[in-house]
Design a protein around this motif. Structure first.
Motif, short mmCIF file in Angstrom:
data_model
loop_
_atom_site.label_atom_id
_atom_site.label_comp_id
_atom_site.label_asym_id
_atom_site.label_seq_id
_atom_site.Cartn_x
_atom_site.Cartn_y
_atom_site.Cartn_z
N ILE A 54 -43.75 36.35 -28.12
CA ILE A 54 -44.12 34.93 -28.26
C ILE A 54 -45.50 34.68 -27.64
CG2 ILE A 54 -43.53 32.60 -27.50
CD1 ILE A 54 -40.58 33.38 -27.80
N VAL A 105 -48.73 33.32 -29.59
CA VAL A 105 -49.39 32.07 -29.19
C VAL A 105 -50.88 32.31 -28.91
CG1 VAL A 105 -49.49 30.34 -27.34
CG2 VAL A 105 -47.29 31.01 -28.31
N ASP A 147 -50.53 22.43 -30.86
CA ASP A 147 -49.39 21.54 -30.60
C ASP A 147 -48.14 21.99 -31.36
OD1 ASP A 147 -50.97 20.03 -28.96
OD2 ASP A 147 -51.49 18.53 -30.52
N LEU A 148 -48.39 22.44 -32.61
CA LEU A 148 -47.25 22.90 -33.41
C LEU A 148 -46.63 24.16 -32.80
CD1 LEU A 148 -45.53 22.69 -35.95
CD2 LEU A 148 -47.26 24.02 -37.16
N ASN A 149 -47.48 25.06 -32.33
CA ASN A 149 -46.96 26.28 -31.70
C ASN A 149 -46.18 25.96 -30.43
OD1 ASN A 149 -48.04 27.97 -33.65
ND2 ASN A 149 -49.98 28.23 -32.56
N GLU A 182 -44.59 23.22 -29.80
CA GLU A 182 -43.31 22.64 -30.19
C GLU A 182 -42.33 23.73 -30.64
OE1 GLU A 182 -40.46 19.85 -30.66
OE2 GLU A 182 -42.43 19.62 -29.74
N ARG A 183 -42.86 24.68 -31.37
CA ARG A 183 -42.00 25.77 -31.82
C ARG A 183 -41.44 26.57 -30.65
NH1 ARG A 183 -44.70 30.54 -35.08
NH2 ARG A 183 -45.42 30.94 -32.95
N ASN A 184 -42.33 26.82 -29.65
CA ASN A 184 -41.87 27.54 -28.47
C ASN A 184 -40.78 26.75 -27.72
OD1 ASN A 184 -43.58 29.69 -28.93
ND2 ASN A 184 -45.24 28.83 -27.69
N ASN A 185 -41.00 25.45 -27.64
CA ASN A 185 -40.00 24.61 -26.98
C ASN A 185 -38.66 24.67 -27.74
OD1 ASN A 185 -41.71 23.82 -24.95
ND2 ASN A 185 -42.46 22.00 -26.07
N LEU A 186 -38.77 24.68 -29.07
CA LEU A 186 -37.56 24.74 -29.89
C LEU A 186 -36.82 26.07 -29.65
CD1 LEU A 186 -35.74 23.60 -32.08
CD2 LEU A 186 -37.27 24.61 -33.79
N GLU A 187 -37.58 27.15 -29.58
CA GLU A 187 -36.95 28.45 -29.32
C GLU A 187 -36.25 28.45 -27.97
OE1 GLU A 187 -40.06 31.24 -29.76
OE2 GLU A 187 -39.89 31.35 -31.95
N ASP A 188 -36.91 27.84 -26.96
CA ASP A 188 -36.27 27.78 -25.65
C ASP A 188 -34.97 26.98 -25.70
OD1 ASP A 188 -38.28 29.27 -24.55
OD2 ASP A 188 -39.43 27.55 -23.81
#
Length: 559
Positions: free
Chosen positions: A352, A356, A368-370, A372-378
């Protein structure tokens, strides 16, 4: 001494491979081409002999490493010398074996320990021409004329030498034994090496006292003393005792560490030491049964009881030592799962982070999109962990009785099915007890449900504390419990049930007004029959329990 044992095992391994290969041609008429081997044990069943249980475990652990097709047909006979005495155990065995195995084309006979070995050596007319193996025969330097002797001799130099290493404060070592020829040979071996340890240890010998005198003697020892317990079966009065029973009594009476030379005596309260491993003896026998070399097995090693090591603050325990009765450690139990999980998490984090970094350099507008995606994965990872924890908790709740903490009906039903399958596959016995608290409704009605719950908890605690590690107790419903006893004949289960019933008579629970409420239990006993299912096995146990209730309660009834 250790090198002598290794050479003995090497010679025996080469000879047995040749003997079994040559003898196998005589039985080529066997339909399946399967070797058939008779094993004679000296010390009785697993339920009465710790040594025998450990030998059996090592035997079948070693056989379990092989494919089913390579495993021979094994016949087992036991002399039960610890319980009935050596002479009585040997009296009727010869005609019994001659009759039972008259039409069985045996490929080998293995005698384990001194009683079975002496018996086999005294009867050369039994099974003429069949290769014989005398394992752990107990006679120093002896080689049989009609077979192969695998001698296992305690390395007392190491067994005594470990005492000052782990307990440097000890200056006096009391050796406890008896007047039997085996024990006297061991004492002579200790005397032979005593001078090597004289600067550190003064060794005394106790082989002519009663069991009670032994207990009083060890109770009076000071902190600079220790006990070395030989495998002892008699006292000065001629009374007999099982060596593990004596080991427990000596450990209970002693305020100093107790060392020994036999794995079967490394019990709770006994420190252990450099011992002969019964499990390793079992693996040697397995190699013989498979027609393989036996020289790759070390039958002695360091074995210690972990709680006793910590109790007496024993130091410098060899790193290779086996620590018995050690509390479960999460890391040791789930080491590879933890490593795999952490590795996956680390790899995921690295991937990840690299992604990133690359996207940030090339497409800063997508930062910002990346993120958000990382937050979603967490969040997904967190949710996954929460679901795993919830599923684990649900599984535990589904198979555990919330009041007593023991298994519930569902878990017991699954376990009965599994043990039935195992009993059918190996032809081993399996017994089941159905236990019911007598007059439970009256206790509830008279003293209230809280006292009733106390009665249920007290009974479940009695069952779990009184049973073997392989047994399983479950609350089956209300005041009813089921106890599953693998590897147990019905008459042995009935004896265990009677002990439970007798112990239950001493149970008391206290009502709110301070009244002591006495408890009794009724028990139905049955064992597995051909074609049994969990339902039929439970039904018979329930019928036996019903009879116990009908005949007056506080009793054990066999179906």
């Amino acid at each position: 001494m250790h090198q002598t044992l290794t050479r003995t095992l090497l010679m025996a391994g080469c000879w047995l491979a040749f003997a079994l290969a040559c003898h196998g041609g005589a039985h080529a008429a066997n339909a399946a081409g399967e070797r058939q081997v008779l094993v004679l044990y000296s010390l009785g069943s697993e339920s009465t002999s710790v040594w025998q249980r450990l030998v059996h475990k090592g035997l079948y652990d070693e056989l379990g490493k092989r494919s089913w097709g390579a495993t021979p047909a094994i016949y087992e006979e036991r002399f039960d010398a610890n319980r009935v005495g050596e002479e009585q155990a040997r009296e009727s065995m010869a005609p019994y074996l001659r009759s039972k195995y008259a039409k069985v084309p045996l490929d080998a006979i293995v005698a384990e320990n001194h009683v079975a070995s002496e018996f086999l050596g005294e009867h050369p007319e039994l099974f003429p021409g069949v290769p014989r193996f005398y394992v752990n025969h107990g006679r120093l330097g002896w080689q049989p004329a009609d077979g192969t002797g695998i001698e296992v001799t305690s390395d007392f130099d190491r067994a005594i030498g470990i005492v000052p290493r782990v307990a440097p404060q000890v200056r006096r070592l009391v050796v406890i034994g008896d007047r039997t020829p085996r024990a006297q040979a061991w004492i002579a071996a200790i005397r032979a090496i005593a001078a090597r340890h004289a600067p550190k240890l003064t060794i005394e010998y106790c082989d002519d006292r009663s069991f009670e005198q032994m207990e009083r003697m060890v109770a009076a020892l000071d902190r600079q003393s220790a006990v070395f317990l030989l495998s002892t079966i008699t006292d000065s009065n001629g009374d007999r005792i099982s060596p593990p029973v004596l080991a427990r009594r000596i450990a209970a009476a002693s305020a100093v560490p107790v060392f020994t030379h036999m794995e079967s005596l490394v019990l709770p309260g006994v420190a252990g030491g450099y011992v002969i491993s019964a499990e390793s003896i079992g693996r040697v026998i397995a190699r013989i049964l498979l027609g393989q070399r036996t020289d790759g097995i070390d039958v002695q090693g360091y074995f210690f009881d972990d709680p006793t090591v910590r109790r007496f603050n024993l130091r410098d325990v060899p790193p290779s030592a086996v620590l018995l009765n050690r509390p479960d450690n999460v890391w040791e139990l789930y080491r590879w799962q933890i490593i795999a999980g952490v590795t996956l998490i680390v790899l995921e984090g690295v991937l990840i982070s690299a992604l990133v970094a690359a996207l940030r350099d090339r497409r800063r507008m997508l930062a910002d999109l990346n993120a958000e995606r990382n937050n979603l994965e967490d969040r997904v990872l967190q949710r996954t962990l929460e679901l795993l924890m919830a599923n684990t908790k649900l599984e535990q709740l589904a198979t555990t009785d919330p009041l007593t903490g023991i298994a519930n009906r569902r878990k017991m039903t699954e376990q009965i099915g599994a043990e039935l399958e195992r009993a059918r596959r190996f032809g081993h016995p399996l017994s089941l007890l159905m236990v019911d608290i007598d007059h439970f409704k009256r206790i509830n009605d008279t003293y209230g449900h809280e006292v009733g719950d106390q009665a249920i908890v007290a009974t479940s605690k009695l069952l779990t504390e009184s049973l073997r590690s392989i047994d399983m107790a479950a609350r089956f419903g209300g005041e009813e419990f089921v106890v599953l006893m693998p590897e147990t004949e019905e008459f042995v289960a009935a004896v265990a049930a009677e002990r439970l019933r007798d112990a239950a008579c001493a149970l008391r629970v206290q009502a709110e007004d301070g009244t002591d409420v006495a408890l009794t239990i009724s028990i139905g006993v049955t064992s597995v029959l051909a074609g049994d299912t969990p339902s039929t096995l439970l039904m018979r146990a329930d019928k036996a329990l019903y009879r116990a209730k009908r005949e007056g309660r506080n009793r054990v009834v066999r179906f």
